[in-house]
Write a protein that holds these residues in place. Structure first.
Motif, PDB file in Angstrom:
ATOM      1  N   HIS A 137       1.987   1.162  11.221  1.00 60.45           N
ATOM      2  CA  HIS A 137       3.327   0.536  11.240  1.00 60.45           C
ATOM      3  C   HIS A 137       2.915  -0.711  11.026  1.00 60.45           C
ATOM      4  CE1 HIS A 137       6.655   0.108  14.171  1.00 60.45           C
ATOM      5  NE2 HIS A 137       7.211   0.274  12.662  1.00 60.45           N
ATOM      6  N   SER A 138       1.788  -0.901  11.935  1.00 63.80           N
ATOM      7  CA  SER A 138       1.110  -2.304  11.502  1.00 63.80           C
ATOM      8  C   SER A 138       1.102  -2.540  10.054  1.00 63.80           C
ATOM      9  CB  SER A 138      -0.330  -2.862  12.126  1.00 63.80           C
ATOM     10  OG  SER A 138      -0.465  -3.844  12.086  1.00 63.80           O
ATOM     11  N   ILE A 139       0.619  -1.987   9.187  1.00 64.17           N
ATOM     12  CA  ILE A 139       0.601  -1.911   7.568  1.00 64.17           C
ATOM     13  C   ILE A 139       1.689  -2.359   7.610  1.00 64.17           C
ATOM     14  CG2 ILE A 139       0.429  -1.384   5.635  1.00 64.17           C
ATOM     15  CD1 ILE A 139      -2.225   0.004   7.024  1.00 64.17           C
ATOM     16  N   CYS A 140       2.395  -1.053   7.351  1.00 66.41           N
ATOM     17  CA  CYS A 140       4.068  -1.558   6.582  1.00 66.41           C
ATOM     18  C   CYS A 140       4.378  -2.770   7.302  1.00 66.41           C
ATOM     19  CB  CYS A 140       4.954  -0.180   7.930  1.00 66.41           C
ATOM     20  SG  CYS A 140       4.592   1.734   6.731  1.00 66.41           S
ATOM     21  N   SER A 141       4.740  -3.376   8.580  1.00 69.26           N
ATOM     22  CA  SER A 141       5.071  -4.726   8.821  1.00 69.26           C
ATOM     23  C   SER A 141       4.597  -5.401   8.343  1.00 69.26           C
ATOM     24  CB  SER A 141       4.837  -4.927  10.506  1.00 69.26           C
ATOM     25  OG  SER A 141       3.715  -4.836  11.158  1.00 69.26           O
ATOM     26  N   GLN A 142       3.580  -5.609   8.054  1.00 75.34           N
ATOM     27  CA  GLN A 142       2.649  -6.578   7.325  1.00 75.34           C
ATOM     28  C   GLN A 142       2.896  -6.286   5.644  1.00 75.34           C
ATOM     29  OE1 GLN A 142      -1.057  -8.399   9.028  1.00 75.34           O
ATOM     30  NE2 GLN A 142      -0.769  -6.280  10.772  1.00 75.34           N
ATOM     31  N   MET A 143       2.842  -5.773   4.839  1.00 77.75           N
ATOM     32  CA  MET A 143       3.745  -5.349   3.321  1.00 77.75           C
ATOM     33  C   MET A 143       3.664  -3.976   3.330  1.00 77.75           C
ATOM     34  SD  MET A 143      -0.560  -4.471   1.998  1.00 77.75           S
ATOM     35  CE  MET A 143      -1.842  -6.316   1.743  1.00 77.75           C
ATOM     36  N   ASP A 144       5.645  -4.814   2.308  1.00 78.48           N
ATOM     37  CA  ASP A 144       6.354  -4.016   1.945  1.00 78.48           C
ATOM     38  C   ASP A 144       6.229  -3.046   1.245  1.00 78.48           C
ATOM     39  OD1 ASP A 144       7.220  -4.513  -1.069  1.00 78.48           O
ATOM     40  OD2 ASP A 144       6.839  -6.933   0.401  1.00 78.48           O
ATOM     41  N   PRO A 145       6.829  -1.525   1.091  1.00 80.33           N
ATOM     42  CA  PRO A 145       6.293  -0.835  -0.118  1.00 80.33           C
ATOM     43  C   PRO A 145       5.501  -0.707  -1.452  1.00 80.33           C
ATOM     44  CG  PRO A 145       8.170   0.205   1.088  1.00 80.33           C
ATOM     45  CD  PRO A 145       8.014  -1.532   1.219  1.00 80.33           C
ATOM     46  N   GLY A 146       6.592  -1.867  -2.041  1.00 80.38           N
ATOM     47  CA  GLY A 146       6.264  -2.322  -3.073  1.00 80.38           C
ATOM     48  C   GLY A 146       4.577  -2.754  -3.437  1.00 80.38           C
ATOM     49  N   THR A 147       4.928  -3.864  -2.319  1.00 78.39           N
ATOM     50  CA  THR A 147       3.080  -4.543  -2.260  1.00 78.39           C
ATOM     51  C   THR A 147       2.396  -4.085  -1.758  1.00 78.39           C
ATOM     52  OG1 THR A 147       4.219  -6.933  -1.143  1.00 78.39           O
ATOM     53  CG2 THR A 147       1.956  -6.566  -1.009  1.00 78.39           C
ATOM     54  N   LEU A 148       2.215  -3.339  -1.049  1.00 83.15           N
ATOM     55  CA  LEU A 148       1.091  -1.913  -0.598  1.00 83.15           C
ATOM     56  C   LEU A 148       0.732  -1.174  -1.502  1.00 83.15           C
ATOM     57  CD1 LEU A 148      -0.723  -0.574   1.468  1.00 83.15           C
ATOM     58  CD2 LEU A 148       1.033   0.742   2.205  1.00 83.15           C
ATOM     59  N   ALA A 149       1.613  -0.877  -2.566  1.00 79.49           N
ATOM     60  CA  ALA A 149       2.049   0.230  -3.508  1.00 79.49           C
ATOM     61  C   ALA A 149       0.988  -0.467  -4.516  1.00 79.49           C
ATOM     62  CB  ALA A 149       2.949   0.429  -4.601  1.00 79.49           C
ATOM     63  N   MET A 150       0.925  -1.514  -5.836  1.00 81.59           N
ATOM     64  CA  MET A 150       0.209  -2.668  -6.242  1.00 81.59           C
ATOM     65  C   MET A 150      -0.907  -2.844  -5.642  1.00 81.59           C
ATOM     66  SD  MET A 150       2.369  -3.095  -8.220  1.00 81.59           S
ATOM     67  CE  MET A 150       1.241  -3.750  -9.385  1.00 81.59           C
ATOM     68  N   THR A 151      -1.160  -3.079  -3.752  1.00 82.04           N
ATOM     69  CA  THR A 151      -2.491  -3.096  -3.344  1.00 82.04           C
ATOM     70  C   THR A 151      -3.817  -1.931  -4.106  1.00 82.04           C
ATOM     71  OG1 THR A 151      -1.329  -4.821  -2.031  1.00 82.04           O
ATOM     72  CG2 THR A 151      -3.607  -3.785  -1.903  1.00 82.04           C
ATOM     73  N   VAL A 152      -3.137  -0.844  -3.735  1.00 77.34           N
ATOM     74  CA  VAL A 152      -3.448   0.613  -4.003  1.00 77.34           C
ATOM     75  C   VAL A 152      -4.378   0.629  -5.162  1.00 77.34           C
ATOM     76  CG1 VAL A 152      -3.328   2.543  -3.779  1.00 77.34           C
ATOM     77  CG2 VAL A 152      -3.059   1.740  -1.471  1.00 77.34           C
ATOM     78  N   MET A 153      -2.993   0.439  -6.153  1.00 79.06           N
ATOM     79  CA  MET A 153      -2.972   0.366  -7.604  1.00 79.06           C
ATOM     80  C   MET A 153      -4.028  -0.202  -7.973  1.00 79.06           C
ATOM     81  SD  MET A 153       0.900   0.358  -9.031  1.00 79.06           S
ATOM     82  CE  MET A 153       0.401  -0.176 -10.477  1.00 79.06           C
ATOM     83  N   ASN A 154      -4.400  -1.785  -7.277  1.00 84.64           N
ATOM     84  CA  ASN A 154      -5.123  -2.667  -8.172  1.00 84.64           C
ATOM     85  C   ASN A 154      -6.192  -2.685  -7.204  1.00 84.64           C
ATOM     86  OD1 ASN A 154      -3.389  -3.640  -9.917  1.00 84.64           O
ATOM     87  ND2 ASN A 154      -2.652  -4.679  -8.074  1.00 84.64           N
ATOM     88  N   SER A 155      -6.825  -1.456  -6.150  1.00 82.93           N
ATOM     89  CA  SER A 155      -7.907  -1.311  -5.319  1.00 82.93           C
ATOM     90  C   SER A 155      -8.679  -2.966  -4.405  1.00 82.93           C
ATOM     91  CB  SER A 155      -8.878  -0.633  -6.373  1.00 82.93           C
ATOM     92  OG  SER A 155      -8.747   0.541  -6.900  1.00 82.93           O
ATOM     93  N   ASP A 156      -7.005  -3.043  -4.209  1.00 80.99           N
ATOM     94  CA  ASP A 156      -7.615  -4.350  -3.586  1.00 80.99           C
ATOM     95  C   ASP A 156      -7.985  -3.983  -2.360  1.00 80.99           C
ATOM     96  OD1 ASP A 156      -7.206  -6.724  -2.704  1.00 80.99           O
ATOM     97  OD2 ASP A 156      -5.575  -7.731  -3.490  1.00 80.99           O
ATOM     98  N   VAL A 157      -8.965  -4.506  -1.880  1.00 82.98           N
ATOM     99  CA  VAL A 157      -9.556  -3.818  -0.576  1.00 82.98           C
ATOM    100  C   VAL A 157      -9.980  -5.326   0.413  1.00 82.98           C
ATOM    101  CG1 VAL A 157     -11.815  -3.748   1.597  1.00 82.98           C
ATOM    102  CG2 VAL A 157     -11.702  -1.758  -1.136  1.00 82.98           C
ATOM    103  N   LYS A 158      -9.767  -6.204  -0.046  1.00 83.08           N
ATOM    104  CA  LYS A 158      -9.737  -7.759   1.141  1.00 83.08           C
ATOM    105  C   LYS A 158      -8.249  -7.819   1.170  1.00 83.08           C
ATOM    106  CE  LYS A 158     -11.104 -12.359  -0.153  1.00 83.08           C
ATOM    107  NZ  LYS A 158     -11.104 -13.529  -1.154  1.00 83.08           N
TER     108      LYS A 158
END
Length: 204
Positions: free
Chosen positions: A87-108
């Motif tokens: 829930h904390s992740i979802c409150s700080q990243m919208d679905p599109g941002t999170l999807a792109m973050t995962v796609m780009n393997s952006d751990v940071k």
């Protein structure tokens, strides 16, 4: 389990909302970053919900849109990621941002989320990508530029292309994603604005 609760928003704090439905007040965990998109106190709202049940607690987690809930449900399938962290992740990243973050393997980018460490971020990327690959989608690859034969599909490039790919990660068909992005796009729009507007179109 409640899919959503519709009623009057009677209270909002930094961490939760209370929604009155036929005289019953539902206390729902919903950070301000999410609840701000529901409306104002006194408005009739729809809160998408997930009910978490433990031996000593039953809690409702709230979302302003079904896409947020879908991403939350995907996150809690990851080992070591419980409802509070998801829930904390979802409150700080919208679905599109999170999807792109995962796609780009952006751990940071993921570790910038409060309460999420490096190992948790790495597990999210690994396990979500794996699920996407099993569904036939290669999440780590950005789609090539799309071209349009006359009378054919819509041309997208740059941020439009990235927005289409993000929507596909969320489970939308490529043709639907392209149509939604094309319908909302205007010059100089930021990627996240394109994704948010497209999600509103697709959720109608």
């Amino acid at each position: 389990m409640y899919a959503y609760i519709k009623g009057e928003l009677v209270k909002r704090t930094d961490d939760l909302v209370v929604v009155d439905n036929n005289g019953i007040g539902y206390e729902i965990f919903c950070p301000a970053a999410i609840s701000v998109n529901l409306g104002n106190v006194g408005d009739m709202v729809t809160v998408w919900t997930y009910q978490a049940v433990r031996e000593d607690d039953i809690s409702l987690y709230g979302f302003a849109a079904p896409e947020e809930k879908d991403m939350f449900l995907l996150l809690i399938t990851v080992s070591g990621i419980g409802p509070k962290v998801a829930h904390s992740i979802c409150s700080q990243m919208d679905p599109g941002t999170l999807a792109m973050t995962v796609m780009n393997s952006d751990v940071k980018a993921l570790t910038s989320v409060k309460g999420l460490g490096k190992k948790g971020a790495e597990r999210i990327i690994l396990e979500i990508k794996d699920k996407l690959k099993k569904s036939g989608l290669e999440a780590s690859t950005v789609a090539s530029k799309l071209t349009v034969p006359s009378g054919g599909r819509v041309m997208v490039s740059g941020p439009m292309d990235d927005a289409v790919e993000a929507l596909m990660v969320l489970g939308y068909k490529q043709s639907d994603a392209e149509a939604a992005v094309s319908s909302v796009y205007s010059d100089n729009m930021e990627l996240q604005d394109i994704i948010r507007a497209s999600l509103r179109v697709l959720s109608r």
